[in-house]
Design a protein around this motif. Structure first.
Motif, PDB file in Angstrom:
ATOM      1  N   GLU A 106       0.855  -1.186   0.000  1.00 54.97           N
ATOM      2  CA  GLU A 106       0.000   0.000   0.000  1.00 54.97           C
ATOM      3  C   GLU A 106       0.887   1.230   0.000  1.00 54.97           C
ATOM      4  OE1 GLU A 106      -2.925   2.337   3.119  1.00 54.97           O
ATOM      5  OE2 GLU A 106      -2.488   0.235   3.474  1.00 54.97           O
ATOM      6  N   ASP A 107       0.586   2.183  -0.847  1.00 57.52           N
ATOM      7  CA  ASP A 107       1.349   3.431  -0.899  1.00 57.52           C
ATOM      8  C   ASP A 107       0.786   4.384   0.152  1.00 57.52           C
ATOM      9  OD1 ASP A 107       2.833   5.672  -1.450  1.00 57.52           O
ATOM     10  OD2 ASP A 107       2.208   5.841  -3.537  1.00 57.52           O
ATOM     11  N   VAL A 108       1.573   4.641   1.203  1.00 61.76           N
ATOM     12  CA  VAL A 108       1.133   5.537   2.267  1.00 61.76           C
ATOM     13  C   VAL A 108       1.773   6.920   2.136  1.00 61.76           C
ATOM     14  CG1 VAL A 108       0.582   3.686   3.887  1.00 61.76           C
ATOM     15  CG2 VAL A 108       2.889   4.648   3.861  1.00 61.76           C
ATOM     16  N   GLY A 109       2.501   7.134   1.047  1.00 62.26           N
ATOM     17  CA  GLY A 109       3.077   8.450   0.769  1.00 62.26           C
ATOM     18  C   GLY A 109       4.035   8.909   1.848  1.00 62.26           C
ATOM     19  N   ASP A 110       3.899  10.186   2.219  1.00 59.13           N
ATOM     20  CA  ASP A 110       4.833  10.748   3.200  1.00 59.13           C
ATOM     21  C   ASP A 110       4.480  10.374   4.643  1.00 59.13           C
ATOM     22  OD1 ASP A 110       2.580  12.311   3.526  1.00 59.13           O
ATOM     23  OD2 ASP A 110       3.560  14.207   3.013  1.00 59.13           O
ATOM     24  N   ARG A 111       3.466   9.542   4.823  1.00 58.66           N
ATOM     25  CA  ARG A 111       3.125   9.025   6.160  1.00 58.66           C
ATOM     26  C   ARG A 111       3.883   7.737   6.464  1.00 58.66           C
ATOM     27  NH1 ARG A 111      -1.899   8.325   3.956  1.00 58.66           N
ATOM     28  NH2 ARG A 111      -1.979   6.340   5.033  1.00 58.66           N
ATOM     29  N   PHE A 112       4.869   7.383   5.652  1.00 59.88           N
ATOM     30  CA  PHE A 112       5.559   6.104   5.787  1.00 59.88           C
ATOM     31  C   PHE A 112       6.116   5.871   7.188  1.00 59.88           C
ATOM     32  CE2 PHE A 112       9.258   3.350   5.719  1.00 59.88           C
ATOM     33  CZ  PHE A 112       8.734   2.217   5.124  1.00 59.88           C
ATOM     34  N   ALA A 113       6.878   6.828   7.711  1.00 59.70           N
ATOM     35  CA  ALA A 113       7.506   6.634   9.028  1.00 59.70           C
ATOM     36  C   ALA A 113       6.443   6.438  10.108  1.00 59.70           C
ATOM     37  CB  ALA A 113       8.409   7.817   9.364  1.00 59.70           C
ATOM     38  N   ASP A 114       5.382   7.238  10.086  1.00 63.26           N
ATOM     39  CA  ASP A 114       4.320   7.115  11.083  1.00 63.26           C
ATOM     40  C   ASP A 114       3.627   5.759  10.988  1.00 63.26           C
ATOM     41  OD1 ASP A 114       4.817   9.685  12.021  1.00 63.26           O
ATOM     42  OD2 ASP A 114       3.352  10.603  10.660  1.00 63.26           O
ATOM     43  N   GLU A 115       3.309   5.332   9.772  1.00 62.32           N
ATOM     44  CA  GLU A 115       2.620   4.044   9.590  1.00 62.32           C
ATOM     45  C   GLU A 115       3.511   2.876  10.013  1.00 62.32           C
ATOM     46  OE1 GLU A 115      -0.593   3.347   8.654  1.00 62.32           O
ATOM     47  OE2 GLU A 115      -0.917   5.506   8.827  1.00 62.32           O
ATOM     48  N   ALA A 116       4.807   2.949   9.691  1.00 56.97           N
ATOM     49  CA  ALA A 116       5.738   1.880  10.077  1.00 56.97           C
ATOM     50  C   ALA A 116       5.818   1.777  11.610  1.00 56.97           C
ATOM     51  CB  ALA A 116       7.112   2.141   9.477  1.00 56.97           C
ATOM     52  N   ARG A 117       5.858   2.921  12.281  1.00 62.57           N
ATOM     53  CA  ARG A 117       5.902   2.911  13.754  1.00 62.57           C
ATOM     54  C   ARG A 117       4.616   2.331  14.336  1.00 62.57           C
ATOM     55  NH1 ARG A 117       8.857   7.812  13.096  1.00 62.57           N
ATOM     56  NH2 ARG A 117      10.931   7.507  13.959  1.00 62.57           N
ATOM     57  N   LYS A 118       3.466   2.732  13.796  1.00 66.25           N
ATOM     58  CA  LYS A 118       2.183   2.222  14.297  1.00 66.25           C
ATOM     59  C   LYS A 118       2.139   0.699  14.199  1.00 66.25           C
ATOM     60  CE  LYS A 118      -0.635   6.263  13.173  1.00 66.25           C
ATOM     61  NZ  LYS A 118      -1.694   6.769  12.267  1.00 66.25           N
ATOM     62  N   MET A 119       2.606   0.156  13.087  1.00 68.63           N
ATOM     63  CA  MET A 119       2.604  -1.300  12.925  1.00 68.63           C
ATOM     64  C   MET A 119       3.587  -1.946  13.888  1.00 68.63           C
ATOM     65  SD  MET A 119       2.077  -1.993   8.836  1.00 68.63           S
ATOM     66  CE  MET A 119       3.586  -1.207   8.355  1.00 68.63           C
ATOM     67  N   GLU A 130      -2.652  -2.653  12.135  1.00 71.94           N
ATOM     68  CA  GLU A 130      -2.462  -4.002  11.595  1.00 71.94           C
ATOM     69  C   GLU A 130      -1.246  -4.034  10.670  1.00 71.94           C
ATOM     70  OE1 GLU A 130      -4.825  -6.997   8.567  1.00 71.94           O
ATOM     71  OE2 GLU A 130      -5.967  -5.533   9.728  1.00 71.94           O
ATOM     72  N   GLU A 131      -0.443  -5.081  10.800  1.00 69.35           N
ATOM     73  CA  GLU A 131       0.732  -5.212   9.941  1.00 69.35           C
ATOM     74  C   GLU A 131       0.315  -5.483   8.512  1.00 69.35           C
ATOM     75  OE1 GLU A 131       4.203  -7.272  10.952  1.00 69.35           O
ATOM     76  OE2 GLU A 131       4.085  -6.779  13.067  1.00 69.35           O
ATOM     77  N   ARG A 132       0.976  -4.812   7.588  1.00 71.87           N
ATOM     78  CA  ARG A 132       0.738  -4.964   6.162  1.00 71.87           C
ATOM     79  C   ARG A 132       1.948  -4.428   5.420  1.00 71.87           C
ATOM     80  NH1 ARG A 132      -1.153  -0.275   8.042  1.00 71.87           N
ATOM     81  NH2 ARG A 132      -1.425   1.529   6.698  1.00 71.87           N
ATOM     82  N   GLY A 133       2.048  -4.764   4.170  1.00 72.53           N
ATOM     83  CA  GLY A 133       3.139  -4.240   3.349  1.00 72.53           C
ATOM     84  C   GLY A 133       2.836  -2.805   2.957  1.00 72.53           C
ATOM     85  N   ILE A 134       3.780  -1.912   3.249  1.00 73.32           N
ATOM     86  CA  ILE A 134       3.597  -0.508   2.878  1.00 73.32           C
ATOM     87  C   ILE A 134       4.814   0.003   2.133  1.00 73.32           C
ATOM     88  CG2 ILE A 134       2.019   0.020   4.789  1.00 73.32           C
ATOM     89  CD1 ILE A 134       4.417   1.406   6.189  1.00 73.32           C
TER      90      ILE A 134
END
Length: 144
Positions: free
Chosen positions: A88-101, A107-111
């Motif tokens: 999933e393309d999370v754009g510039d939210r990558f660091a935040d989404e990686a930390r949340k997972m 929920e863990e998923r490929g980003i």
């Protein structure tokens, strides 16, 4: 319509279709022509033999089309397309989404997305595995 054999400064060869040689020169000088693999805009025309139709009655034998995976660039392109299709393309939210997972808040998923070097290093320091995968601009569009 002119079909030109083109090459970027990194040696990636590709084909471009233009109304004329002048149109190619105009688009290249405007920065509109770029390598579909790496996005490089330092593009040169390669020499090409002219095709002469001399009215041969014998049909030409079809030439096999090389598969995308037969070259290193082709295999790389296949791998990139697979990563794009499965993440999933999370754009510039990558660091935040990686930390949340990582911390169980999502929920863990490929980003995939964008981050600065500093943000990426901070993620690594926290034990969050990340890697850089430069995508050519053409692959950031809709895949065909």
């Amino acid at each position: 319509m002119k079909v030109l054999n083109l090459q970027c400064a990194l040696g990636h060869g590709f084909e471009g279709w233009f109304a004329s040689h002048e149109e190619f020169d105009s688009q290249r000088s405007s920065g509109l022509v770029e390598c579909p693999l790496c996005g490089d805009r330092k593009i040169t025309k390669l020499l090409a033999a002219p095709r002469l139709n001399l009215g041969s009655t014998k049909p030409a034998e079809p030439q096999p089309v090389p598969a995308e995976g037969n070259s290193p660039e082709g295999r790389w392109l296949q791998a990139v397309r697979k990563v794009i299709a499965q993440t999933e393309d999370v754009g510039d939210r990558f660091a935040d989404e990686a930390r949340k997972m990582h911390y169980g808040e999502a929920e863990e998923r490929g980003i995939r997305g964008q981050t600065t070097r500093e943000q990426a290093q901070s993620l690594i320091d926290e034990g969050i595995p990340v890697f850089s995968l430069p995508l050519p601009p053409a692959l950031k569009e809709t895949l065909q």
